[in-house]
Design an enzyme around this catalytic site. Sequence first.
Site, PDB file in Angstrom:
ATOM      1  N   GLU A 127      26.294  -8.595   7.914  1.00 53.17           N
ATOM      2  CA  GLU A 127      27.535  -9.341   8.077  1.00 53.17           C
ATOM      3  C   GLU A 127      28.575  -8.521   8.852  1.00 53.17           C
ATOM      4  O   GLU A 127      29.330  -9.079   9.666  1.00 53.17           O
ATOM      5  CB  GLU A 127      28.098  -9.751   6.714  1.00 53.17           C
ATOM      6  CG  GLU A 127      27.228 -10.690   5.912  1.00 53.17           C
ATOM      7  CD  GLU A 127      27.224 -12.113   6.453  1.00 53.17           C
ATOM      8  OE1 GLU A 127      27.902 -12.385   7.459  1.00 53.17           O
ATOM      9  OE2 GLU A 127      26.547 -12.958   5.843  1.00 53.17           O
ATOM     10  N   ASP A 271      16.601 -17.104   9.956  1.00 50.41           N
ATOM     11  CA  ASP A 271      17.015 -17.835  11.153  1.00 50.41           C
ATOM     12  C   ASP A 271      17.326 -16.993  12.381  1.00 50.41           C
ATOM     13  O   ASP A 271      16.721 -17.139  13.447  1.00 50.41           O
ATOM     14  CB  ASP A 271      18.215 -18.735  10.814  1.00 50.41           C
ATOM     15  CG  ASP A 271      19.282 -18.050   9.962  1.00 50.41           C
ATOM     16  OD1 ASP A 271      19.212 -16.822   9.774  1.00 50.41           O
ATOM     17  OD2 ASP A 271      20.194 -18.751   9.480  1.00 50.41           O
ATOM     18  N   GLU A 379      24.593 -29.307   3.018  1.00 53.25           N
ATOM     19  CA  GLU A 379      24.127 -27.928   3.058  1.00 53.25           C
ATOM     20  C   GLU A 379      22.602 -27.840   3.039  1.00 53.25           C
ATOM     21  O   GLU A 379      22.005 -27.076   3.800  1.00 53.25           O
ATOM     22  CB  GLU A 379      24.720 -27.155   1.862  1.00 53.25           C
ATOM     23  CG  GLU A 379      24.331 -25.703   1.774  1.00 53.25           C
ATOM     24  CD  GLU A 379      25.068 -24.805   2.733  1.00 53.25           C
ATOM     25  OE1 GLU A 379      24.880 -23.582   2.662  1.00 53.25           O
ATOM     26  OE2 GLU A 379      25.839 -25.305   3.577  1.00 53.25           O
ATOM     27  N   GLU A 413      26.569 -25.035  12.842  1.00 60.89           N
ATOM     28  CA  GLU A 413      25.287 -25.084  13.547  1.00 60.89           C
ATOM     29  C   GLU A 413      25.031 -26.387  14.291  1.00 60.89           C
ATOM     30  O   GLU A 413      24.426 -26.384  15.366  1.00 60.89           O
ATOM     31  CB  GLU A 413      24.139 -24.808  12.561  1.00 60.89           C
ATOM     32  CG  GLU A 413      24.089 -23.386  12.041  1.00 60.89           C
ATOM     33  CD  GLU A 413      25.073 -23.112  10.925  1.00 60.89           C
ATOM     34  OE1 GLU A 413      25.346 -21.923  10.634  1.00 60.89           O
ATOM     35  OE2 GLU A 413      25.607 -24.087  10.329  1.00 60.89           O
TER      36      GLU A 413
END
Length: 515
Positions: A127, A271, A379, A413
């Site tokens: 992160e 991902d 989600e 996204e």
Amino acid sequence: MARLTYSLALGAVLLNAVSAKPVDLSNAAQERRQYDPPPEPEVDRAQAVIDTFRLSWEGYHTYAFPADELKPVTNTAGNSRNGWGASAADALTTALVMGQKDIVNQIITYIPTIDWSKTSSDVSLFETTIRYLGAMLSGYDFLSGPLADVADDPANIDALLSQSVNLANNLSYAFNTPSGVPYNLLNFANRSVIDEPNGLATVGTLILEWTRLSDLTGNHSYASLVERAEGYLISPSPASSEPFPGLVGMSISPETGAFLDARGGWVGGADSFYEYLIKMYVYDPRRYAALKERWILAADSTMAYLASHPSTKPDLTFLATYDGRNIQLQSEHLACFDGGNFILGGQVLDDRKYIDFGLALVDGCRATYAATATKIGPEVFGWDPALVPAAQAAFFQQNGFYILNAGYQLRPEVIESYYYAFRATGDAKYQDWAWEAFLAINETTRVGSAYSSIKDVNVAGGGGFSDMMESFWFAEVLKYSYLIQTPGGEEWQVATTGSENRWVFNTEAHPVRVW
């Protein structure tokens, strides 16, 4: 500014009425003129996104800065990213591409004051890399290049690079493992690590930022660290951890570099490893041709083994997940970047099959938005006919999926993939879809001093607020919403079909210049 646009449009209507040639004043013509409404003034979509960005920044700057994020319902601050100002960092490159000079200078004046060695919470290597390091390197690329005139104080430009070095130096001990695969969670107070397996995405989504740092500083040690770790991901062991060619597990031992499972897909936790394979080839095709080949292998297996069409909506295409060779008909909002990544790969490789498959994935993710009460996608969703919740049987029959987690965390996204689709095709429908999504999100998540995550996308009004404005709202949602609505001639825009990319976006949507 938006109101000025509307006024100008209305003024043009009045001017046309005054300067027009004589017209037929028969009763029928007068009746038509009396009841035909004037044309709607054209909305400046890009400016509307800027207005939302500025409103969000004002709320954050007033009630939370320099904490990590705003809690807009209670007008308080949160520090989920170590208290270094994650929202400020993530807002930097969006303010740059939007031309918001005042906000840019507020941020770059603050960044030199950060002490990366001090934090009261565990530090995520992943992160911290994608948000802070990515933002500073991107900001440096912009301000030392095409937007050099934006910084009021040139010293703040140099500080973006020196602070990137300082941050990377604080993080680099994570790679001190027998294999070179880093630990992800670090305790800066005593320079220790949280001794647990690392993940595919958290290992495989470092290489762009750390390589860029090496290239800007001339110090190859940063790239060497991440390239060594990446080697375990593109040559996985044991063989059972690669159930389909190019598709691997998600849990990795920092001690040995071996995979500990064989489950995965284009979902959270895996991902952005797949995302960065093709993006590193965009960054430097000479050095990273092997990653391109690995992306092709993964993409071909994805099309062959993971593409799935719901029984009640066979025209839709989703990507399933896997556990070994067992396929699970489930996906999530996070995975909806996949369409954009396939489209980018198809453009870069000049291979239409990847573009077409990516566009089909974009259509599938849009369907998750179109079906809900808020017009925002959930989600997590599934489409296994054997697992449909009884309460959602009619919903599944009509829409081809059912909802497993109805929250929305201000995720980008779907709009991200609309952006890539528009850049590849020029089809204005993707601009319209992005605008529809922007309006729905604006209407549903607006609360207090800014915008908040919501609890249920399939309830009118969103089912309540969770009092959290994630930093990627600034970095991704608003950046992609803006870029897709602009003319798109800037050098940092994703290239259209047949032209070369001069920049590449990291997974947090911070663009860096290609090598």
